[in-house]
Design an enzyme around this catalytic site. Structure first.
Site, PDB file in Angstrom:
ATOM      1  N   LEU A  63     -18.162  -1.365   1.339  1.00 23.28           N
ATOM      2  CA  LEU A  63     -19.169  -0.563   0.538  1.00 23.28           C
ATOM      3  C   LEU A  63     -18.883  -0.873  -0.776  1.00 23.28           C
ATOM      4  O   LEU A  63     -19.454  -0.070  -1.576  1.00 23.28           O
ATOM      5  CB  LEU A  63     -18.928   0.994   0.991  1.00 23.28           C
ATOM      6  CG  LEU A  63     -19.368   1.183   2.413  1.00 23.28           C
ATOM      7  CD1 LEU A  63     -18.837   2.590   2.458  1.00 23.28           C
ATOM      8  CD2 LEU A  63     -20.901   0.762   2.333  1.00 23.28           C
TER       9      LEU A  63
ATOM     10  N   SER B 193     -13.735  -4.206   1.403  1.00 27.81           N
ATOM     11  CA  SER B 193     -14.673  -3.609   0.672  1.00 27.81           C
ATOM     12  C   SER B 193     -16.109  -3.703   0.819  1.00 27.81           C
ATOM     13  O   SER B 193     -16.792  -4.127  -0.005  1.00 27.81           O
ATOM     14  CB  SER B 193     -14.187  -3.985  -0.778  1.00 27.81           C
ATOM     15  OG  SER B 193     -12.893  -3.662  -1.246  1.00 27.81           O
TER      16      SER B 193
ATOM     17  N   TYR C 129       0.792  -1.290  -0.161  1.00 23.00           N
ATOM     18  CA  TYR C 129      -0.105  -0.013   0.151  1.00 23.00           C
ATOM     19  C   TYR C 129       0.830   1.094  -0.193  1.00 23.00           C
ATOM     20  O   TYR C 129       2.062   1.216   0.425  1.00 23.00           O
ATOM     21  CB  TYR C 129      -0.764  -0.007   1.365  1.00 23.00           C
ATOM     22  CG  TYR C 129      -1.964  -1.151   1.083  1.00 23.00           C
ATOM     23  CD1 TYR C 129      -2.318  -1.737  -0.084  1.00 23.00           C
ATOM     24  CD2 TYR C 129      -2.715  -1.194   2.365  1.00 23.00           C
ATOM     25  CE1 TYR C 129      -3.281  -2.769   0.168  1.00 23.00           C
ATOM     26  CE2 TYR C 129      -3.846  -2.190   2.640  1.00 23.00           C
ATOM     27  CZ  TYR C 129      -4.243  -2.864   1.356  1.00 23.00           C
ATOM     28  OH  TYR C 129      -4.993  -3.769   1.266  1.00 23.00           O
TER      29      TYR C 129
ATOM     30  N   GLY D 289     -24.498   4.462  -2.672  1.00 28.10           N
ATOM     31  CA  GLY D 289     -25.310   5.087  -3.539  1.00 28.10           C
ATOM     32  C   GLY D 289     -25.040   6.195  -4.228  1.00 28.10           C
ATOM     33  O   GLY D 289     -25.816   6.649  -5.311  1.00 28.10           O
ATOM     34  N   LYS D 290     -23.706   6.755  -4.106  1.00 26.74           N
ATOM     35  CA  LYS D 290     -23.293   7.859  -4.903  1.00 26.74           C
ATOM     36  C   LYS D 290     -23.193   7.902  -6.081  1.00 26.74           C
ATOM     37  O   LYS D 290     -22.911   9.116  -6.670  1.00 26.74           O
ATOM     38  CB  LYS D 290     -21.986   8.441  -4.089  1.00 26.74           C
ATOM     39  CG  LYS D 290     -20.737   7.674  -4.141  1.00 26.74           C
ATOM     40  CD  LYS D 290     -19.863   8.293  -3.245  1.00 26.74           C
ATOM     41  CE  LYS D 290     -18.372   7.711  -3.171  1.00 26.74           C
ATOM     42  NZ  LYS D 290     -17.635   8.221  -1.988  1.00 26.74           N
TER      43      LYS D 290
ATOM     44  N   LEU E 293     -21.950   0.999  -2.800  1.00 25.10           N
ATOM     45  CA  LEU E 293     -22.984   0.722  -1.945  1.00 25.10           C
ATOM     46  C   LEU E 293     -23.682   2.124  -1.067  1.00 25.10           C
ATOM     47  O   LEU E 293     -24.725   2.042  -0.642  1.00 25.10           O
ATOM     48  CB  LEU E 293     -22.890  -0.210  -0.945  1.00 25.10           C
ATOM     49  CG  LEU E 293     -23.133  -1.687  -1.995  1.00 25.10           C
ATOM     50  CD1 LEU E 293     -22.421  -2.806  -0.951  1.00 25.10           C
ATOM     51  CD2 LEU E 293     -24.260  -2.056  -2.077  1.00 25.10           C
TER      52      LEU E 293
ATOM     53  N   GLY F 215     -17.323   2.058  -2.336  1.00 25.75           N
ATOM     54  CA  GLY F 215     -18.148   3.226  -2.151  1.00 25.75           C
ATOM     55  C   GLY F 215     -19.478   2.992  -2.770  1.00 25.75           C
ATOM     56  O   GLY F 215     -20.362   3.874  -2.667  1.00 25.75           O
TER      57      GLY F 215
END
Ligand SMILES: NC(=O)c1ccc[n+]([C@@H]2O[C@H](COP(=O)([O-])OP(=O)(O)OC[C@H]3O[C@@H](n4cnc5c(N)ncnc54)[C@H](OP(=O)(O)O)[C@@H]3O)[C@@H](O)[C@H]2O)c1
Length: 349
Positions: free
Chosen positions: A237, A235, A53, A244-245, A242, A240
């Site tokens: 979401l 992960s 990372y 909804g963005k 999930l 990201g």
């Protein structure tokens, strides 16, 4: 905060784990330090890093995430308050991680990797040392969907060699316990076999798990649970999605999709998009933010030891940590299951 035992290690970790892979790329060192302060203040004692990372992985930045953590540890002196996880890179052609043709999970490279991580992290031990992905070739990160595609590799490093090396690290005090990541039931069975031959037992599997990817439930959930091995869900979401963005083709400035569009392709099939809309509508009809429902779903699975969140700003960090206090009603559980049955594998990674 709630705490669960990390496998059968006796170590208590927070149900929310602080993901770190944006530090040094999408987040600055200062933002990373602030995230660590806030997380620990709110009971999040479990942090997940990797030698590779930040992401996307690059020669110029490799190791910077661990350096951020090392800076924080040096500044605060709070090493014993944190359960620190990091990872040795799996098989790859990222020859810049070490001076090798290919990164491999063999004895020499595991030893080289841990020395690098300990130095960058400013510590003399790692609580959970994980194999980031296997030495054998698997279709990872959505490459093969939920399917298994056999890729013959005559030169696979034996799992026993990796496990004997990891066991040496435990015996020497450099590591407290070991785990694997991006693994299959067969892989986990082989690690457990090695423990019957005198190696340390793995305590965790770190795999992708969310409302959009429930592949873990098919085979690994019962197997790992009965063997006392916990899921560290990454992960949660779906990067990201999930929240909804991205619904309706929106791409907010500065979001992961705007910055690194290739990351999210696995969550962008027509079926996945439809599924995201259905989950978002369901959450809103129960007065929940879609991200809250998605995180609460992961938090409430009995086979999950810790939910590895990834936040890029203080609002997201607060929201994601606060998800620990949410409970899904029976009605909501039933409705989530109904969507899942209609759309079983919208994304698999
Ligand atoms: N073992 C592995 O192979 C592996 C793979 C991936 C991740 N991981 C671990 O798991 C951690 C988390 O993974 P992840 O980052 O993919 O998790 P995620 O929760 O699925 O996605 C995080 C991304 O979603 C967005 N986000 C987070 N909270 C939000 C919120 N409340 N509302 C709206 N958007 C939100 C942020 O993106 P933007 O702000 O950028 O839009 C953030 O970068 C990593 O840091 C790493 O430690 C491990």
């Amino acid at each position: 905060m709630k705490y669960r035992e990390l496998g059968e290690s006796g170590i208590q970790v927070s149900l929310i784990c602080l993901g770190t892979m944006t530090w040094g790329e999408q987040n600055t060192r200062e933002e990373a330090l602030a995230q660590m302060d806030y997380a620990l203040e709110h009971g999040v004692n479990f942090w997940d890093a990797a030698e590779m990372y930040p992401v996307p992985p690059r020669k110029e930045t490799q190791g910077d995430t661990e350096r951020c953590i090392g800076d924080w540890l040096k500044r605060t002196g709070r090493r014993h308050d944190v359960v620190l996880a990091t990872k040795v890179t799996g098989r790859s052609d990222r020859s810049w991680i070490r001076d090798v043709r290919e990164t491999r999970v063999n004895r020499a490279q595991i030893i080289a990797a841990i020395h690098g991580s300990l130095k960058r992290l400013n510590t003399d031990y790692i609580d959970l040392y994980q194999i980031h992905w296997p030495d054998r070739r698997l279709g990872l990160w959505g490459e093969a969907g939920a399917s298994y595609v056999h890729k013959q590799t005559a030169d696979e490093t034996p799992i026993l060699e990796a496990m004997e090396t990891m066991t040496e690290l435990v015996n020497s005090g450099k590591v407290r316990c070991i785990g694997v990541s991006n693994e299959t039931p067969w892989g986990v069975s082989q690690y457990l076999e090695a423990s019957k031959q005198g190696c340390q037992r793995i305590v965790s599997v770190q795999n992708s798990y969310s409302l959009l990817n429930r592949v873990y439930e098919h085979g690994l959930s019962e197997y790992a649970f009965r063997e006392g091995i916990g899921l560290l869900a990454y992960s949660p979401l779906a990067m990201g999605s999930l929240s909804g963005k991205y619904i309706g083709g929106r791409t907010p400035a500065g979001s992961r999709k705007a910055l690194f569009p290739n990351f999210l392709t696995r969550y962008e099939s027509e079926q996945a998009k439809e599924c995201i809309v259905q989950y978002a509508r369901l959450a809103e009809s129960h007065s929940l933010h879609p991200a809250d429902m998605a995180l609460a779903f992961v938090n409430s699975r009995p086979f999950v030891t810790s939910n590895i969140i990834g936040a890029t700003n203080p609002d997201q960090l607060k929201q994601n940590i606060d998800s620990v206090d949410l409970t899904l009603s029976d009605e909501l559980e039933t409705a989530i299951q109904a969507i899942h049955l209609r759309c079983k594998h919208p994304a698999a990674a």
